[in-house]
Design a protein around this motif. Structure first.
Motif, mmCIF file in Angstrom:
data_model
loop_
_atom_site.group_PDB
_atom_site.id
_atom_site.type_symbol
_atom_site.label_atom_id
_atom_site.label_comp_id
_atom_site.label_asym_id
_atom_site.label_seq_id
_atom_site.Cartn_x
_atom_site.Cartn_y
_atom_site.Cartn_z
ATOM 1 N N ASP A 171 0.789 -1.220 -0.169
ATOM 2 C CA ASP A 171 -0.062 0.116 -0.039
ATOM 3 C C ASP A 171 0.737 1.345 0.042
ATOM 4 N N SER A 172 2.047 1.192 0.596
ATOM 5 C CA SER A 172 2.823 2.434 0.847
ATOM 6 C C SER A 172 3.501 2.475 -0.638
ATOM 7 N N VAL A 173 3.880 1.510 -1.153
ATOM 8 C CA VAL A 173 4.609 1.835 -2.590
ATOM 9 C C VAL A 173 3.474 2.322 -3.589
ATOM 10 N N ALA A 174 2.188 1.844 -3.259
ATOM 11 C CA ALA A 174 1.205 2.271 -4.187
ATOM 12 C C ALA A 174 1.073 3.512 -3.974
ATOM 13 N N LEU A 175 1.155 4.160 -2.707
ATOM 14 C CA LEU A 175 0.966 5.561 -2.511
ATOM 15 C C LEU A 175 2.108 6.556 -2.569
ATOM 16 N N PHE A 176 3.272 5.941 -2.676
ATOM 17 C CA PHE A 176 4.334 6.695 -3.009
ATOM 18 C C PHE A 176 5.254 6.186 -4.211
ATOM 19 N N PRO A 177 4.542 6.214 -5.434
ATOM 20 C CA PRO A 177 5.114 5.614 -6.461
ATOM 21 C C PRO A 177 6.646 6.409 -6.856
ATOM 22 N N GLU A 178 6.736 7.497 -6.283
ATOM 23 C CA GLU A 178 8.002 8.261 -6.933
ATOM 24 C C GLU A 178 9.111 7.981 -5.877
ATOM 25 N N ARG A 179 8.874 7.033 -4.795
ATOM 26 C CA ARG A 179 10.047 6.747 -3.945
ATOM 27 C C ARG A 179 10.410 5.146 -3.827
ATOM 28 N N ALA A 180 11.774 4.903 -3.699
ATOM 29 C CA ALA A 180 11.904 3.628 -3.690
ATOM 30 C C ALA A 180 11.702 3.069 -2.135
ATOM 31 N N HIS A 181 11.333 2.036 -1.868
ATOM 32 C CA HIS A 181 11.136 1.510 -0.598
ATOM 33 C C HIS A 181 12.189 0.374 -0.073
ATOM 34 N N VAL A 182 12.993 0.841 0.837
ATOM 35 C CA VAL A 182 13.945 -0.074 1.156
ATOM 36 C C VAL A 182 13.872 -0.778 2.363
ATOM 37 N N ILE B 143 17.674 6.476 -8.416
ATOM 38 C CA ILE B 143 17.096 5.542 -9.179
ATOM 39 C C ILE B 143 15.957 4.642 -8.360
ATOM 40 N N LEU B 144 15.293 3.815 -9.161
ATOM 41 C CA LEU B 144 14.410 2.687 -8.637
ATOM 42 C C LEU B 144 13.172 3.441 -7.915
ATOM 43 N N PRO B 145 12.532 4.645 -8.462
ATOM 44 C CA PRO B 145 11.307 5.106 -7.782
ATOM 45 C C PRO B 145 10.434 3.828 -8.143
ATOM 46 N N GLY B 146 9.510 3.678 -7.032
ATOM 47 C CA GLY B 146 8.347 2.793 -7.039
ATOM 48 C C GLY B 146 8.751 1.384 -6.952
ATOM 49 N N GLU B 147 10.022 1.113 -6.787
ATOM 50 C CA GLU B 147 10.604 -0.437 -6.568
ATOM 51 C C GLU B 147 10.822 -0.581 -5.221
ATOM 52 N N ILE B 148 11.019 -2.015 -4.914
ATOM 53 C CA ILE B 148 11.184 -2.706 -3.380
ATOM 54 C C ILE B 148 12.416 -3.091 -3.347
ATOM 55 N N VAL B 149 13.225 -2.489 -2.431
ATOM 56 C CA VAL B 149 14.636 -2.906 -2.371
ATOM 57 C C VAL B 149 15.151 -3.757 -1.004
ATOM 58 N N ILE B 150 15.680 -4.631 -0.867
ATOM 59 C CA ILE B 150 15.870 -5.238 0.227
ATOM 60 C C ILE B 150 17.374 -5.422 0.518
ATOM 61 N N ALA B 151 17.676 -4.760 1.805
ATOM 62 C CA ALA B 151 19.177 -4.484 2.154
ATOM 63 C C ALA B 151 19.277 -5.061 3.820
ATOM 64 N N PRO B 152 20.581 -5.253 4.074
ATOM 65 C CA PRO B 152 20.797 -5.367 5.536
ATOM 66 C C PRO B 152 20.251 -4.292 6.381
ATOM 67 N N PRO B 153 19.962 -4.444 7.691
ATOM 68 C CA PRO B 153 19.313 -3.376 8.297
ATOM 69 C C PRO B 153 20.257 -2.330 8.634
ATOM 70 N N ALA C 259 15.801 6.730 -5.004
ATOM 71 C CA ALA C 259 14.957 8.037 -5.022
ATOM 72 C C ALA C 259 14.146 8.016 -3.733
ATOM 73 N N GLU C 260 14.388 8.968 -3.055
ATOM 74 C CA GLU C 260 13.856 9.524 -1.826
ATOM 75 C C GLU C 260 13.372 8.324 -1.159
ATOM 76 N N PRO C 261 14.232 7.502 -0.557
ATOM 77 C CA PRO C 261 13.893 5.931 -0.074
ATOM 78 C C PRO C 261 13.097 6.120 1.283
ATOM 79 N N VAL C 262 11.814 5.296 1.277
ATOM 80 C CA VAL C 262 11.393 5.137 2.284
ATOM 81 C C VAL C 262 11.964 3.846 3.218
ATOM 82 N N THR C 263 12.313 4.303 4.484
ATOM 83 C CA THR C 263 13.117 3.357 5.394
ATOM 84 C C THR C 263 11.969 2.538 5.728
ATOM 85 N N CYS C 264 12.028 1.096 5.530
ATOM 86 C CA CYS C 264 11.365 0.060 6.060
ATOM 87 C C CYS C 264 12.195 -0.858 7.047
#
Length: 355
Positions: A155-166, A228-238, A250-255
């Protein structure tokens, strides 16, 4: 069974379970760094755990002698019968059941009771003594359904398509589980990976766990390159979310995906914008349910909130014993254990649905 500075030692069998330093003979429950150490002379574990140890430590440090034992099969060492049962924690994780002279002890390692598409589910076995973790052994820890947390992410990815979710997730187990849950929720686009989590994702697929389209986060971008990677999901170490590595996104949402995200204060201190309560450990209700399932009159607690669990066990007529094993905990990527919540932190736990 004897408690030593190196961990649990089976005296008649002559072997340790998850020893904290190299020993002659070790039985290893799973591949996380607070349970699996390099340098043992002989290691008995599931085939998947041995493969994970070789990937993490190298072929020459995962045990001079490596003895694979499949779930449900048994071997006998000096009269002690050893059987490995699924623990449901990560791929290859096992409970170690020991039978000697008519008595049975089950050492559970780390475990969870939720379904996980990337590993075999926990199988309870009745025993005389059950050895358990207590990572989330407080009544405030009642983890919401995994699908609920994954839906919040989508839902957050859909709400913020201009941001990458990490999404910060441990490299072994949590990363692969998040990917599999995303696939089950219908996410068929690529999932982008930090380099530190790629190797184990590749290994999972080699071991028969499909993860879909996985791609590395692009490297070698020139200075001034657009995020890079607006609207995409990225997985990384904490730990990666707070490094310069994340600045090119792209303006990452920190998850962060962890049972500890139940504690508001921990999420705030880590700067987590979207905490996802996805745990690879049993919550309070699941711990108590497990004690009912194994029907053990005596329970030993290795680490976590052992005081709360031992008290709850006493109220149920079960003898509880805190072992205080050194070096156990919820693994960070550097292998350092994370402490259980303080009273002040527990007071700041976010409300969540009961199981």
């Amino acid at each position: 069974m004897k408690v030593t500075p190196l961990g649990l030692y089976c005296e008649p069998g002559g072997f340790f379970i998850d020893p904290s330093r190299p020993v002659d003979r070790a039985v290893v429950s799973h591949g996380h760094a607070d349970h699996a150490r390099p340098g043992h002379k002989a290691v008995l574990a599931t085939p998947d755990t041995l493969a994970i140890m070789r990937a993490r430590f190298g072929e020459d440090r995962a045990g001079d002698v490596q003895e694979p034992l499949a779930y449900g099969e048994s071997v006998t060492r000096n009269g002690v019968r050893i059987t490995l049962l699924p623990a449901g924690h990560v791929l290859g994780s096992a409970q170690v059941a020991l039978e000697w002279k008519g008595s049975r002890i089950v050492v559970s390692g780390d475990y969870k009771r939720r379904r996980d598409p990337t590993c075999a589910g926990f199988e309870p076995m009745e025993c005389d003594v059950f050895v358990t973790e207590a990572t989330f052994a407080l009544p405030v820890f009642r983890h919401p359904p995994d699908a609920h947390e994954i839906r919040r992410l989508l839902d957050s990815v859909a709400l913020f398509p201009e941001r990458a979710h990490v999404v910060g997730a441990y490299a072994l187990g949590k990363t692969q589980r998040i990917i599999a849950l995303l696939r089950e929720a219908g996410w068929d686009r690529p999932v982008y990976l930090h380099g530190a989590v790629e190797k184990l994702c590749t290994l999972y697929e080699e071991l028969g766990v499909p993860l879909g389209d996985l791609r590395p986060v692009p490297k070698g971008l020139k200075r001034g390159h657009p995020p890079i990677l607006p609207g995409e999901i990225v997985i990384a170490p904490p730990s990666a979310e707070a490094t310069p590595w994340a600045r090119r996104l792209a303006e990452p949402v920190t998850c962060a995906a962890s049972g500890w995200m139940t504690v508001r204060q921990r999420a705030r201190l880590r700067g987590v914008e979207l905490p996802l309560i996805v745990s690879d450990h049993a919550d309070w209700d699941e711990l108590l349910q497990t004690m009912e399932d194994v029907r053990a009159p005596e329970v030993w607690v290795t680490h976590g909130r052992d005081d709360a669990l031992v008290h709850a066990l006493g109220l149920r007529g079960i003898r509880g014993r805190a072992l205080h094993l050194v070096g156990r905990g919820d693994e960070e990527d550097d292998g350092a254990p994370e402490a259980p919540p303080t009273a002040e932190e527990a007071a700041g736990v976010a409300p969540g649905p009961a199981n």
